[in-house]
Design an enzyme around this catalytic site. Structure first.
Site, PDB file in Angstrom:
ATOM      1  N   ASP A 122      -6.574   7.655  -5.011  1.00 43.10           N
ATOM      2  CA  ASP A 122      -6.011   7.168  -3.751  1.00 43.10           C
ATOM      3  C   ASP A 122      -5.901   5.658  -3.961  1.00 43.10           C
ATOM      4  OD1 ASP A 122      -6.050   7.990  -0.476  1.00 43.10           O
ATOM      5  OD2 ASP A 122      -6.264   5.871  -0.966  1.00 43.10           O
ATOM      6  N   SER A 123      -4.808   5.046  -3.513  1.00 42.04           N
ATOM      7  CA  SER A 123      -4.596   3.642  -3.874  1.00 42.04           C
ATOM      8  C   SER A 123      -5.602   2.699  -3.212  1.00 42.04           C
ATOM      9  CB  SER A 123      -3.170   3.210  -3.570  1.00 42.04           C
ATOM     10  OG  SER A 123      -2.992   2.954  -2.205  1.00 42.04           O
ATOM     11  N   SER A 124      -6.406   3.197  -2.285  1.00 40.98           N
ATOM     12  CA  SER A 124      -7.476   2.351  -1.728  1.00 40.98           C
ATOM     13  C   SER A 124      -8.518   2.044  -2.792  1.00 40.98           C
ATOM     14  CB  SER A 124      -8.149   3.046  -0.552  1.00 40.98           C
ATOM     15  OG  SER A 124      -7.169   3.450   0.351  1.00 40.98           O
ATOM     16  N   ASP A 153      -0.725   2.566   0.356  1.00 38.13           N
ATOM     17  CA  ASP A 153      -1.656   1.635   1.009  1.00 38.13           C
ATOM     18  C   ASP A 153      -1.772   0.287   0.284  1.00 38.13           C
ATOM     19  OD1 ASP A 153      -2.075   3.532   2.911  1.00 38.13           O
ATOM     20  OD2 ASP A 153      -4.083   4.102   2.259  1.00 38.13           O
ATOM     21  N   THR A 174      -0.380   9.942  -1.890  1.00 37.92           N
ATOM     22  CA  THR A 174       0.106  11.112  -1.156  1.00 37.92           C
ATOM     23  C   THR A 174       1.249  11.825  -1.867  1.00 37.92           C
ATOM     24  OG1 THR A 174      -0.489  10.004   0.880  1.00 37.92           O
ATOM     25  CG2 THR A 174       1.053  11.805   1.090  1.00 37.92           C
ATOM     26  N   THR A 176       0.472 -18.268   5.900  1.00 28.09           N
ATOM     27  CA  THR A 176       0.530 -18.018   7.343  1.00 28.09           C
ATOM     28  C   THR A 176       0.255 -16.553   7.715  1.00 28.09           C
ATOM     29  OG1 THR A 176       1.923 -18.034   9.325  1.00 28.09           O
ATOM     30  CG2 THR A 176       3.071 -17.834   7.242  1.00 28.09           C
ATOM     31  N   GLN A 177      -0.358 -16.373   8.871  1.00 25.98           N
ATOM     32  CA  GLN A 177      -0.594 -15.020   9.401  1.00 25.98           C
ATOM     33  C   GLN A 177       0.708 -14.397   9.898  1.00 25.98           C
ATOM     34  OE1 GLN A 177      -3.673 -15.067  12.421  1.00 25.98           O
ATOM     35  NE2 GLN A 177      -5.046 -16.218  11.094  1.00 25.98           N
ATOM     36  N   CYS A 178       1.727 -15.265  10.163  1.00 24.23           N
ATOM     37  CA  CYS A 178       3.008 -14.728  10.637  1.00 24.23           C
ATOM     38  C   CYS A 178       3.675 -13.990   9.493  1.00 24.23           C
ATOM     39  CB  CYS A 178       3.946 -15.854  11.065  1.00 24.23           C
ATOM     40  SG  CYS A 178       3.367 -16.737  12.487  1.00 24.23           S
TER      41      CYS A 178
HETATM   42  N1  ASP Z   1      -4.000   6.754   1.177  1.00 29.24           N
HETATM   43  C1  ASP Z   1      -2.791   6.983   0.402  1.00 29.24           C
HETATM   44  C2  ASP Z   1      -2.795   6.015  -0.762  1.00 29.24           C
HETATM   45  O1  ASP Z   1      -2.469   4.888  -0.601  1.00 29.24           O
HETATM   46  C3  ASP Z   1      -1.596   6.819   1.255  1.00 29.24           C
HETATM   47  C4  ASP Z   1      -0.281   6.984   0.508  1.00 29.24           C
HETATM   48  O2  ASP Z   1      -0.212   7.533  -0.569  1.00 29.24           O
HETATM   49  O3  ASP Z   1       0.728   6.576   1.036  1.00 29.24           O
HETATM   50  O4  ASP Z   1      -3.132   6.401  -1.857  1.00 29.24           O
END
Ligand code: ASP
Length: 342
Positions: free
Chosen positions: A59-61, A92, A15, A277-279
């Site tokens: 996009d970092s996804s 992300d 972003t 752990t999930q915590c």
């Molecule tokens: N979807 C975006 C990413 O991780 C969100 C961000 O930039 O914060 O690339």
């Protein structure tokens, strides 16, 4: 003559680098060659600032281990020419990238600071400008002639965190990250206050970049009622070498016979299982409850207070760099880059 700090900005996407088309309202990445036009404040630094932009930006996804390798190689190639590195990255998966780089960059003695933003830099209320400007200042900061923060960090919303201790916890507030099991490394208020007691010492050895990342690993997050077929199929995934098991509380898991047998079988066949752990706060303490003693007896290893993000990337790194099975088991249980407290 005062030495001018030299900073390299590496723009991967996310972003932060977006601007809005005033007619269509659509977000698109800005040309990084025009960095000074977008953020003229940067000119006021008495630094030599250069930038490299990924082509295309992502996009970092869509982050992948191959891109971590690319980043590590860029840092290695430019290591001697710059005092610090700032990586612009989507928030992300930023915690994964920061964790991965912390393992891949052994003997680090310069800052590598990842930052990004929740609102694009082209928006009036953007958090991106402050994040980028302060990350640059921190990357250039020196203490007694050496880098003040010689480690891989995330800077976001006034806080500097150890990268491999972070977790993205918020998709709408400017404070997107937290690091509950480790103190912040610096806080940017009216002044930037460094918490030097918590910062890693700079290595006095030469930087070593280890770029093997083996993704033959899996993760299971336990939940009440988890099915036998599901657990079995994950543990029998062809080629799988390691599993990050996200357990309850201080490392507890079901005591059902089938569950323990499946885990026991997988370990006997050579799988390495790490208990995380999930915590979000606190540590795995196998042996505290009966429900974790049984797991411990099968040979599941304790990940103490490591985050899921650091556990996954640490496993990829260990399996990817020709360590023996015994070494991998040993290194999973001790901190290599300050990623856990034992
Ligand atoms: N979807 C975006 C990413 O991780 C969100 C961000 O930039 O914060 O690339």
């Amino acid at each position: 003559m005062k030495r001018q700090p030299s900073i390299l900005i590496i723009y991967t996407g996310g972003t932060i680098g977006m601007i809005i088309d005033s007619e269509t309202g659509v977000l698109y990445p800005f040309d990084f060659g025009n960095l000074y036009d977008r953020i003229p404040e940067i000119r006021k630094f008495d630094y030599n600032i250069e930038s490299i932009s990924f082509e295309p930006v992502i996009d970092s996804s869509d982050m992948e281990p191959e891109i971590w390798v690319k980043l590590a190689n860029i840092i290695e190639e430019h290591y001697e020419s710059y005092d610090g590195f700032v990586i612009l990255h989507g928030s992300d998966t930023m915690a994964y990238t920061a964790s991965a780089l912390s393992f891949m960059l052994e003997n680090l003695s310069k800052p590598v600071i990842l930052t990004g933003s929740q609102l694009p830099i082209g928006m009036i209320r953007t958090d991106g400008k402050e994040n980028l400007i302060t990350a640059i200042e921190m990357a250039a900061a020196r203490k007694k002639g050496k880098a003040a923060i010689p480690e891989v960090c995330i800077y976001f919303d006034c806080q500097l965190y150890r990268g491999n201790r972070t977790h993205k916890e918020n998709a709408e507030h400017f404070k997107a990250f937290r690091s509950v099991n480790y103190p912040v490394l610096a806080h940017a208020g009216v002044e930037i206050k460094y918490n030097y007691g918590a910062v890693n010492k700079a290595a006095d050895k030469k930087l070593r970049v280890l770029t093997g990342m083996d993704n033959n690993i899996a993760g299971i997050r336990l939940f009440p009622g988890i099915g036998q077929n599901y657990v079995k199929s994950v543990l029998n995934t062809p080629g799988i070498k390691g599993l990050v098991l996200e357990t309850f509380g201080s490392g507890n898991a079901p005591t059902k016979q089938w569950f323990l047998e499946v885990v026991d079988d997988a370990i006997k066949k050579g799988l390495i299982i790490l208990n995380v752990t999930q915590c979000r706060k606190g540590s795995v303490e196998m042996g505290r409850y009966e429900t974790s003693i049984k797991l411990q007896k099968t040979g599941v290893l304790s990940g103490y207070d490591i985050t899921f993000e650091a556990a996954v990337t640490k496993m990829m790194y260990l399996f990817g760099n020709n360590y023996s099975k015994e070494e991998i088991k040993k290194y999973l249980q001790i901190p290599l880059r300050g990623e856990m407290t034992v």
